[in-house]
Design a protein around this motif. Sequence first.
Motif, short mmCIF file in Angstrom:
data_model
loop_
_atom_site.label_atom_id
_atom_site.label_comp_id
_atom_site.label_asym_id
_atom_site.label_seq_id
_atom_site.Cartn_x
_atom_site.Cartn_y
_atom_site.Cartn_z
N CYS A 16 24.33 -21.65 -11.75
CA CYS A 16 23.24 -21.22 -12.59
C CYS A 16 23.73 -20.71 -13.59
CB CYS A 16 21.62 -21.04 -12.19
SG CYS A 16 20.58 -20.76 -12.76
N ILE A 17 23.07 -20.30 -14.53
CA ILE A 17 23.21 -19.70 -15.70
C ILE A 17 21.56 -18.64 -15.97
CG2 ILE A 17 23.33 -18.99 -18.13
CD1 ILE A 17 25.88 -21.24 -18.38
N ILE A 18 21.54 -17.27 -15.82
CA ILE A 18 20.36 -16.93 -15.70
C ILE A 18 20.39 -16.19 -17.47
CG2 ILE A 18 18.84 -15.22 -15.32
CD1 ILE A 18 19.93 -15.44 -12.46
N CYS A 19 20.18 -16.62 -18.43
CA CYS A 19 20.23 -16.19 -19.39
C CYS A 19 18.49 -14.87 -19.49
CB CYS A 19 19.23 -16.96 -20.75
SG CYS A 19 18.78 -16.98 -22.28
N VAL A 20 19.02 -13.64 -20.27
CA VAL A 20 17.78 -12.68 -19.61
C VAL A 20 17.38 -11.93 -21.18
CG1 VAL A 20 18.35 -10.14 -19.12
CG2 VAL A 20 19.01 -12.13 -17.22
N ALA A 21 16.60 -11.72 -21.31
CA ALA A 21 16.26 -10.68 -22.67
C ALA A 21 14.73 -10.43 -22.18
CB ALA A 21 15.93 -11.88 -24.05
N PRO A 22 14.13 -9.48 -23.21
CA PRO A 22 15.15 -9.10 -24.15
C PRO A 22 16.51 -7.99 -23.60
CG PRO A 22 12.80 -7.81 -23.61
CD PRO A 22 12.77 -9.87 -23.31
N HIS A 23 17.23 -7.43 -24.43
CA HIS A 23 18.01 -6.54 -23.90
C HIS A 23 18.27 -5.63 -25.05
CE1 HIS A 23 21.79 -5.93 -22.49
NE2 HIS A 23 22.46 -5.27 -23.05
N THR A 24 17.70 -4.35 -24.81
CA THR A 24 18.09 -3.28 -25.79
C THR A 24 17.65 -1.93 -25.01
OG1 THR A 24 14.89 -2.53 -25.36
CG2 THR A 24 15.68 -4.75 -26.60
N SER A 25 18.60 -2.30 -23.66
CA SER A 25 18.67 -0.68 -23.01
C SER A 25 20.01 -1.30 -22.22
CB SER A 25 17.70 -0.48 -23.12
OG SER A 25 17.74 1.05 -21.25
N ASN A 26 20.40 0.13 -21.53
CA ASN A 26 21.59 -0.41 -20.81
C ASN A 26 20.54 -0.85 -19.55
OD1 ASN A 26 23.85 -0.77 -21.87
ND2 ASN A 26 24.21 1.94 -21.73
N TRP A 27 19.21 0.44 -19.04
CA TRP A 27 18.47 -0.04 -18.03
C TRP A 27 18.46 -1.34 -17.37
CZ3 TRP A 27 17.58 3.84 -14.62
CH2 TRP A 27 18.27 5.12 -15.18
N ASP A 28 18.48 -2.26 -18.81
CA ASP A 28 17.91 -3.32 -18.54
C ASP A 28 19.09 -4.12 -17.41
OD1 ASP A 28 16.45 -2.92 -21.27
OD2 ASP A 28 17.75 -4.05 -22.12
N PHE A 29 20.11 -4.21 -16.71
CA PHE A 29 21.09 -4.14 -16.47
C PHE A 29 21.43 -3.37 -14.89
CE2 PHE A 29 25.39 -2.81 -13.98
CZ PHE A 29 25.56 -3.73 -13.63
N ILE A 30 20.60 -2.80 -14.74
CA ILE A 30 20.49 -1.55 -13.55
C ILE A 30 19.35 -1.96 -12.91
CG2 ILE A 30 19.41 0.67 -12.50
CD1 ILE A 30 21.56 1.94 -14.73
N LEU A 31 18.55 -2.47 -13.65
CA LEU A 31 16.92 -3.81 -13.13
C LEU A 31 17.38 -4.96 -13.38
CD1 LEU A 31 14.60 -2.32 -15.90
CD2 LEU A 31 14.55 -0.79 -13.52
N GLY A 32 17.79 -5.27 -13.84
CA GLY A 32 18.42 -6.73 -13.02
C GLY A 32 19.39 -6.88 -12.37
N GLU A 33 20.36 -6.07 -12.44
CA GLU A 33 21.32 -5.99 -10.64
C GLU A 33 19.53 -5.61 -9.16
OE1 GLU A 33 23.59 -6.26 -9.56
OE2 GLU A 33 23.89 -7.84 -11.26
N LEU A 34 19.33 -4.99 -10.18
CA LEU A 34 17.96 -4.54 -8.70
C LEU A 34 17.22 -5.17 -8.34
CD1 LEU A 34 16.83 -0.50 -9.10
CD2 LEU A 34 18.38 -1.45 -7.08
N ALA A 35 16.73 -6.25 -9.25
CA ALA A 35 15.61 -6.97 -9.39
C ALA A 35 16.28 -8.62 -8.35
CB ALA A 35 15.16 -7.67 -10.72
N ILE A 36 17.49 -8.94 -8.91
CA ILE A 36 18.08 -10.29 -8.25
C ILE A 36 18.71 -9.59 -6.90
CG2 ILE A 36 20.68 -9.20 -9.17
CD1 ILE A 36 18.28 -13.00 -9.30
N ARG A 37 19.15 -8.09 -6.36
CA ARG A 37 19.21 -7.74 -5.56
C ARG A 37 17.81 -7.84 -4.33
NH1 ARG A 37 25.27 -7.32 -4.64
NH2 ARG A 37 26.49 -7.40 -6.47
N SER A 38 17.05 -8.09 -5.27
CA SER A 38 15.59 -7.65 -4.21
C SER A 38 15.02 -8.49 -3.52
CB SER A 38 14.64 -6.83 -5.05
OG SER A 38 14.22 -7.81 -5.66
N VAL A 39 15.56 -8.95 -4.12
CA VAL A 39 15.33 -11.27 -3.74
C VAL A 39 16.59 -12.00 -2.36
CG1 VAL A 39 12.95 -11.94 -4.84
CG2 VAL A 39 15.60 -12.53 -5.70
N GLY A 40 17.51 -10.96 -2.23
CA GLY A 40 18.54 -11.41 -1.17
C GLY A 40 19.86 -12.55 -1.91
#
Length: 173
Positions: A16-40
């Motif tokens: 799968c490709i997950i299209c991610v937006a809006p991307h305006t900060s380096n925090w987006d990466f950290i939050l995205g990683e935490l989010a996807i990992r929070s559901v295993g």
Amino acid sequence: MFGWTVEITVPDYPKCIICVAPHTSNWDFILGELAIRSVGRTAGFLMKSSWFFFPLGCILKAIGGVPVERKNKKMSLVDAMVQRFKSEERLTVAIAPEGTRKSVDKWHTGFLRIASEANVPVALGAIDYAKRHIQVTDMFEPTGDVERDIAEVKRFYSRFTGKYPSNCSVRPQ
């Protein structure tokens, strides 16, 4: 998760490709990683190659980072990712079509071409700082009309607020 809510309801596709937006900060990466990992789940990600210096590069690759050499003349990024999707049994990659944290008029459309050529689904992932909410709840099926598709994707993201709203451009191309 620090006052954020996470809603991930799309199936856990093998590819799968997950299209991610809006991307305006380096925090987006950290939050995205935490989010996807929070559901295993896990997702790889594309990142410019200059971030892959020692020792950070080893860590980024270990958690799924794919370095992007912007001036690779041997093979396009689209072709490389299509090959990777075809050769791996399981692969999910998050791609920010804005391609940068700054405001841009034109979004990259490679994720649409990768999805079509590799025959993988596209999930739409949004990070909304105004609501402190991260979601991956919608699927997008490319039609093959790249201009129409990217306009539709931008319309979807127009209701979300990036950390730096002035850096997010969802105007039609």
